[in-house]
Design a protein around this motif. Structure first.
Motif, mmCIF file in Angstrom:
data_model
loop_
_atom_site.group_PDB
_atom_site.id
_atom_site.type_symbol
_atom_site.label_atom_id
_atom_site.label_comp_id
_atom_site.label_asym_id
_atom_site.label_seq_id
_atom_site.Cartn_x
_atom_site.Cartn_y
_atom_site.Cartn_z
ATOM 1 N N ILE A 49 0.833 -1.203 0.000
ATOM 2 C CA ILE A 49 0.000 0.000 0.000
ATOM 3 C C ILE A 49 0.870 1.257 0.000
ATOM 4 C CG2 ILE A 49 -1.765 1.303 1.294
ATOM 5 C CD1 ILE A 49 -2.759 -1.321 0.019
ATOM 6 N N GLY A 50 0.614 2.125 -0.985
ATOM 7 C CA GLY A 50 1.396 3.357 -1.102
ATOM 8 C C GLY A 50 0.621 4.612 -0.759
ATOM 9 N N CYS A 51 -0.699 4.519 -0.728
ATOM 10 C CA CYS A 51 -1.513 5.701 -0.402
ATOM 11 C C CYS A 51 -2.890 5.236 0.069
ATOM 12 C CB CYS A 51 -1.647 6.602 -1.631
ATOM 13 S SG CYS A 51 -2.418 8.200 -1.277
ATOM 14 N N ILE A 52 -3.465 5.998 1.004
ATOM 15 C CA ILE A 52 -4.762 5.632 1.573
ATOM 16 C C ILE A 52 -5.736 6.797 1.365
ATOM 17 C CG2 ILE A 52 -5.958 4.945 3.711
ATOM 18 C CD1 ILE A 52 -3.046 4.042 4.687
ATOM 19 N N ARG A 94 2.182 7.225 8.930
ATOM 20 C CA ARG A 94 3.313 7.663 8.122
ATOM 21 C C ARG A 94 3.077 7.633 6.621
ATOM 22 N NH1 ARG A 94 8.014 4.237 9.746
ATOM 23 N NH2 ARG A 94 9.343 5.928 9.031
ATOM 24 N N LYS A 95 2.073 6.851 6.194
ATOM 25 C CA LYS A 95 1.809 6.816 4.744
ATOM 26 C C LYS A 95 0.850 7.938 4.356
ATOM 27 C CE LYS A 95 2.726 1.936 3.939
ATOM 28 N NZ LYS A 95 2.174 0.592 3.646
ATOM 29 N N ILE A 196 0.342 9.045 -6.420
ATOM 30 C CA ILE A 196 1.224 9.049 -5.240
ATOM 31 C C ILE A 196 1.774 7.642 -4.989
ATOM 32 C CG2 ILE A 196 1.270 9.368 -2.718
ATOM 33 C CD1 ILE A 196 -0.897 11.591 -3.177
ATOM 34 N N ALA A 197 0.891 6.646 -5.115
ATOM 35 C CA ALA A 197 1.279 5.266 -4.785
ATOM 36 C C ALA A 197 2.307 4.702 -5.761
ATOM 37 C CB ALA A 197 0.039 4.373 -4.747
ATOM 38 N N ALA A 203 10.305 7.945 -0.414
ATOM 39 C CA ALA A 203 10.288 9.380 -0.753
ATOM 40 C C ALA A 203 8.974 10.027 -0.316
ATOM 41 C CB ALA A 203 10.503 9.575 -2.254
ATOM 42 N N THR A 204 7.832 9.379 -0.590
ATOM 43 C CA THR A 204 6.565 10.020 -0.209
ATOM 44 C C THR A 204 6.433 10.099 1.311
ATOM 45 O OG1 THR A 204 5.339 7.926 -0.395
ATOM 46 C CG2 THR A 204 5.327 9.373 -2.330
ATOM 47 N N MET A 205 6.938 9.065 2.003
ATOM 48 C CA MET A 205 6.858 9.114 3.470
ATOM 49 C C MET A 205 7.773 10.191 4.047
ATOM 50 S SD MET A 205 6.455 5.030 4.291
ATOM 51 C CE MET A 205 6.632 5.183 6.056
#
Ligand code: CO8
Length: 257
Positions: A49-52, A94-95, A196-197, A203-205
């Motif tokens: 999972i990269g984005c919620i 954090r995500k 984003i994901a 990097a995104t975190m």
């Protein structure tokens, strides 16, 4: 993942959490906040999972804390239970977490949206802190996060009068990142979440952590923090891949390493 007050749908690298208490316009109670934290914890632990995305219904993101459940509570009960303290944990995840707000985001609902990293709104969204009408005040960070988001003038106006702010005004005031026609809100938010994901998760975190640092510290400390994190990102394989892909004129293939 099965919950009583939420639905969780995983679409490749994006997770969609839908608040699901339609009988009370998604009013928040301790169970909902607890289940939301459980869901976020599990999604945070899932490396896929990269984005919620957090959303509600077409009529209400959430119409506040559950007034009927709170009405008869005593001071010792709310103090000893530390009512809604668990909500703060949402902001420490954090995500990247996007709120997709259609309809009412009032009281605790507005505060829940503010606990997310950014808010995308349908053009029918209405934000408000109407607690003053109930003889109380915002209790999940509204006086603090709303003030940081929109400034003192509008925060005072909203909290003291209880008036609602429409999506267009919320976007002008800086509360909302983007506004879409209500019918395309979810699709557009999921599209942004997929963008984003696809990036490097470290990097995104790190970006999320660094932007949030701006609210917690001085400019000089924040800049120092950003520089340290920027230097640290050179330890990732994704930095090598991202920069190599640019030079080779191809799409990067990030491995989140
Ligand atoms: N709590 C409980 N039930 C609610 C809530 C709520 N916040 N909001 C709506 N409902 C229920 C209604 O009672 C109704 O139930 P029923 O059908 O059984 O009568 C159902 O949801 C549908 O609502 P309405 O019939 O009222 O729908 P309308 O379209 O007529 O109105 C509104 C929609 C304008 C959103 C209206 O429901 C409303 O004003 N709701 C309350 C908004 C509000 O005051 N929110 C702030 C609550 S206080 C708060 O959030 C404090 C947070 C901090 C707590 C921290 C403690 C430490």
């Amino acid at each position: 993942m099965t919950f009583e007050t939420l639905l969780v749908d995983i679409q490749e690298r994006v997770a969609l959490i839908t608040l699901n208490r339609p009988q009370a316009l998604n009013a928040l109670n301790a169970q909902l906040i607890s289940e939301l934290n459980q869901a976020l914890g599990q999604l945070e632990a899932d490396p896929q999972i990269g984005c919620i995305v957090l959303t509600g219904s077409a009529k209400a993101f959430a119409a506040g804390a559950d007034i009927k459940e709170m009405a008869e509570l005593s001071y010792p009960q709310v103090y000893l239970d530390d009512l809604f303290a668990e909500a703060d944990r949402i902001a420490t995840r954090r995500k990247p977490l996007i709120a997709a707000v259609a309809g009412y985001a009032l009281g605790g609902g507005c505060e829940l949206a503010l606990l997310c990293d950014m808010i995308f709104a349908g053009d029918n969204a209405r934000f408000g802190q109407p607690e003053v009408n109930l003889g109380v005040l915002p209790g999940i960070g509204g006086t603090q996060r709303l003030t940081r988001a929109v400034g003192k003038a509008k925060a005072m106006d909203m909290c003291l009068t209880g008036r609602q702010m429409e999506a267009a005004e919320a976007e002008r005031a800086g509360l909302v990142a983007r506004v879409f026609p209500a019918e395309s809100l979810l699709e557009e938010t999921l599209k942004a979440a997929r963008v984003i994901a696809e990036k490097s998760l470290p990097a995104t975190m790190m970006i999320k952590e660094s932007v949030n640092r701006a609210f917690e510290t001085t400019l000089a400390e924040g800049i120092r923090f950003e520089r340290r994190v920027f230097h640290a990102v050179f330890a990732t394989a994704d930095q090598k891949e991202g920069m190599a892909a640019f030079s080779e004129k191809r799409k990067p293939e990030f491995t989140n390493r």
